[in-house]
Scaffold this motif. Structure first.
Motif, PDB file in Angstrom:
ATOM      1  N   GLN A   1       9.860  10.588   7.445  1.00 27.62           N
ATOM      2  CA  GLN A   1      10.245  11.433   6.313  1.00 27.62           C
ATOM      3  C   GLN A   1       9.064  11.677   5.380  1.00 27.62           C
ATOM      4  N   GLN A   2       8.227  10.685   5.201  1.00 27.19           N
ATOM      5  CA  GLN A   2       7.127  10.795   4.246  1.00 27.19           C
ATOM      6  C   GLN A   2       5.966  11.620   4.784  1.00 27.19           C
ATOM      7  N   GLY A   3       5.789  11.641   6.100  1.00 30.47           N
ATOM      8  CA  GLY A   3       4.624  12.308   6.683  1.00 30.47           C
ATOM      9  C   GLY A   3       4.869  13.785   6.930  1.00 30.47           C
TER      10      GLY A   3
ATOM     11  N   LEU B   1      -9.168  10.291  13.136  1.00 28.53           N
ATOM     12  CA  LEU B   1      -9.247  11.726  13.422  1.00 28.53           C
ATOM     13  C   LEU B   1      -7.909  12.408  13.177  1.00 28.53           C
ATOM     14  N   LEU B   2      -6.825  11.796  13.642  1.00 27.33           N
ATOM     15  CA  LEU B   2      -5.496  12.361  13.441  1.00 27.33           C
ATOM     16  C   LEU B   2      -5.138  12.428  11.964  1.00 27.33           C
ATOM     17  N   SER B   3      -5.438  11.347  11.243  1.00 27.38           N
ATOM     18  CA  SER B   3      -5.088  11.293   9.825  1.00 27.38           C
ATOM     19  C   SER B   3      -5.868  12.321   9.011  1.00 27.38           C
ATOM     20  N   SER B   4      -7.173  12.414   9.271  1.00 23.22           N
ATOM     21  CA  SER B   4      -7.983  13.375   8.518  1.00 23.22           C
ATOM     22  C   SER B   4      -7.586  14.808   8.852  1.00 23.22           C
ATOM     23  N   ARG B   5      -7.262  15.061  10.119  1.00 23.26           N
ATOM     24  CA  ARG B   5      -6.831  16.404  10.508  1.00 23.26           C
ATOM     25  C   ARG B   5      -5.490  16.750   9.862  1.00 23.26           C
ATOM     26  N   ALA B   6      -4.585  15.777   9.816  1.00 19.62           N
ATOM     27  CA  ALA B   6      -3.286  16.018   9.187  1.00 19.62           C
ATOM     28  C   ALA B   6      -3.457  16.328   7.699  1.00 19.62           C
ATOM     29  N   SER B   7      -4.349  15.598   7.027  1.00 20.42           N
ATOM     30  CA  SER B   7      -4.601  15.855   5.611  1.00 20.42           C
ATOM     31  C   SER B   7      -5.180  17.256   5.405  1.00 20.42           C
TER      32      SER B   7
ATOM     33  N   VAL C   1       0.837  -1.212   0.000  1.00 21.46           N
ATOM     34  CA  VAL C   1       0.000   0.000   0.000  1.00 21.46           C
ATOM     35  C   VAL C   1       0.863   1.250   0.000  1.00 21.46           C
ATOM     36  N   SER C   2       1.907   1.240   0.825  1.00 19.98           N
ATOM     37  CA  SER C   2       2.779   2.419   0.906  1.00 19.98           C
ATOM     38  C   SER C   2       3.532   2.649  -0.395  1.00 19.98           C
ATOM     39  N   THR C   3       3.841   1.568  -1.116  1.00 18.01           N
ATOM     40  CA  THR C   3       4.571   1.688  -2.380  1.00 18.01           C
ATOM     41  C   THR C   3       3.672   2.215  -3.497  1.00 18.01           C
ATOM     42  N   LEU C   4       2.414   1.785  -3.498  1.00 15.94           N
ATOM     43  CA  LEU C   4       1.502   2.134  -4.580  1.00 15.94           C
ATOM     44  C   LEU C   4       0.715   3.413  -4.323  1.00 15.94           C
ATOM     45  N   SER C   5       0.774   3.916  -3.095  1.00 18.63           N
ATOM     46  CA  SER C   5      -0.054   5.070  -2.730  1.00 18.63           C
ATOM     47  C   SER C   5       0.787   6.324  -2.544  1.00 18.63           C
ATOM     48  N   HIS C   6       0.083   7.410  -2.268  1.00 18.08           N
ATOM     49  CA  HIS C   6       0.728   8.689  -1.984  1.00 18.08           C
ATOM     50  C   HIS C   6       0.035   9.329  -0.787  1.00 18.08           C
ATOM     51  N   GLY C   7       0.676  10.313  -0.220  1.00 21.15           N
ATOM     52  CA  GLY C   7       0.062  11.084   0.859  1.00 21.15           C
ATOM     53  C   GLY C   7      -0.170  10.267   2.111  1.00 21.15           C
ATOM     54  N   SER C   8      -1.356  10.449   2.726  1.00 20.95           N
ATOM     55  CA  SER C   8      -1.659   9.821   4.019  1.00 20.95           C
ATOM     56  C   SER C   8      -1.648   8.302   3.939  1.00 20.95           C
ATOM     57  N   ALA C   9      -2.148   7.728   2.822  1.00 23.04           N
ATOM     58  CA  ALA C   9      -2.182   6.267   2.691  1.00 23.04           C
ATOM     59  C   ALA C   9      -0.775   5.682   2.719  1.00 23.04           C
ATOM     60  N   ARG C  10       0.168   6.349   2.066  1.00 24.21           N
ATOM     61  CA  ARG C  10       1.551   5.865   2.074  1.00 24.21           C
ATOM     62  C   ARG C  10       2.130   5.922   3.492  1.00 24.21           C
TER      63      ARG C  10
ATOM     64  N   LEU D   1       3.865  14.387  12.346  1.00 27.60           N
ATOM     65  CA  LEU D   1       4.384  13.215  13.039  1.00 27.60           C
ATOM     66  C   LEU D   1       3.282  12.401  13.721  1.00 27.60           C
ATOM     67  N   THR D   2       2.314  13.070  14.346  1.00 29.44           N
ATOM     68  CA  THR D   2       1.392  12.416  15.269  1.00 29.44           C
ATOM     69  C   THR D   2       0.579  11.272  14.669  1.00 29.44           C
ATOM     70  N   PRO D   3      -0.037  11.399  13.483  1.00 37.64           N
ATOM     71  CA  PRO D   3      -0.842  10.270  12.976  1.00 37.64           C
ATOM     72  C   PRO D   3      -0.039   8.988  12.809  1.00 37.64           C
ATOM     73  N   ALA D   4       1.134   9.078  12.188  1.00 40.21           N
ATOM     74  CA  ALA D   4       1.956   7.883  11.983  1.00 40.21           C
ATOM     75  C   ALA D   4       2.418   7.311  13.314  1.00 40.21           C
TER      76      ALA D   4
END
Length: 309
Positions: free
Chosen positions: A226-228, A281-287, A159-168, A231-234
């Motif tokens: 590095q990708q995010g 909640l953390l992921s959507s807020r980060a996005s 998933v991380s290889t094929l996706s971008h942004g929050s999904a990765r 920090l908090t959601p990951a």
């Protein structure tokens, strides 16, 4: 021997200080990863670049201090007292990260972190994992859990290889959490073998698996940071999966026990759902914050171009 009250007076401050140290370590390492060129997943070159960054080295020192303080806390209090306090590293990491990035601490991020901490703490208290096994239980069948954890980590990496942004970022965080949990569970076995003789661990496959899985987990954590953008959601995903995988290993591989009463299982399910709510909640807020920052940057660039004309 210290009384229960004295033990808690030693364990609680040590656990909180350990959580703060681990929070600082995560924030410093995450910030340092943004200062080097983005690398491929599991590329050791990332660590070579980070090794020259003072902030990353500070993070490594903080990691060592955090681990030492955690050992002190666990020496004076049970895991179920110490673990919820250690989970507060998520809050400390968010605060330190905001400070390093010179931005204010986001209230929604704080609420999401508290929800994750509450869910994980309730799960551990209801599950009440117990036992002090330090080797595989007789007659254990490790293969089913190996397959489940291996597939979970593999799917997360795909998933991380094929996706971008929050999904990765979340895919990398899931893989990291699984590898961290496996490392922690197997390290307990290695420690038990070492008590029988310092050469004993070298005669078992467990140590060699740890030597592969542990560094892979650490390198993945740096990829995740590095990708995010935030920090908090990951870190919430990693913080949740690490002890949950550790509990699973203790129960299925080492013969430890957990509370499986119907009411407890229902409560554990609700606690797990609460963790997921916090992460979402953390992921959507980060996005949302990332999009707002991107829009703001575009407006600033446009205004700068107009002034130049």
């Amino acid at each position: 021997m210290a009384s229960a009250g004295t033990s808690l007076l030693l364990a609680v401050p040590a656990a909180v200080a350990g959580a703060a140290s681990m929070g600082l370590a995560s924030a410093a390492q995450a910030r340092a990863t943004k200062e080097v060129e983005v690398s491929r997943i599991l590329d050791p070159g990332l660590l070579r670049g980070l090794a020259h960054r003072p902030l990353w080295l500070i993070g490594m020192v903080a990691t060592g201090a955090g681990l030492a303080l955690q050992l002190v806390a666990l020496a004076y209090a049970p895991l179920l007292v110490v673990q919820p306090l250690l989970i507060t590293s998520l809050i400390f990491a968010g605060a330190f990260s905001a400070r390093l990035e010179r931005r204010s601490l986001d209230g929604v991020m704080v609420v999401g972190s508290l929800i994750c901490i509450a869910g994980l703490s309730v799960f551990l208290m209801l599950a009440r994992p117990s036992g002090n096994a330090d080797d595989f239980a007789e007659g254990t069948k490790p293969l089913p859990l190996v397959i489940v954890l291996g597939l979970l980590a593999l799917i997360a990496l795909v998933v991380s290889t094929l996706s971008h942004g929050s999904a990765r970022v979340l895919g990398l965080a899931v893989a990291t959490g699984v590898l961290y949990g496996v490392t922690a569970g197997l390290m307990k076995i290695v420690a038990g073998q070492a008590r029988s003789g310092l050469g004993e661990p070298f005669q078992s496959w467990t140590l060699y698996v740890v030597c592969v899985v542990g560094p892979m987990g650490f390198l993945l954590s740096q990829n995740t940071f590095q990708q995010g953008r935030f920090l908090t959601p990951a870190l919430a995903v990693i913080t949740a999966l690490d002890p949950l995988v550790g509990v699973a290993i203790g129960v299925w591989w080492m013969g430890e026990t957990a509370n499986t009463a119907p009411l407890a299982l229902a409560g554990e399910g609700m606690a797990g759902a609460l963790i997921i709510v916090g992460i979402v909640l953390l992921s959507s807020r980060a996005s949302h914050l990332a999009r707002a920052q991107s829009t703001s940057d575009e407006l600033l660039d446009g205004n700068a171009s107009e002034r130049a004309v």
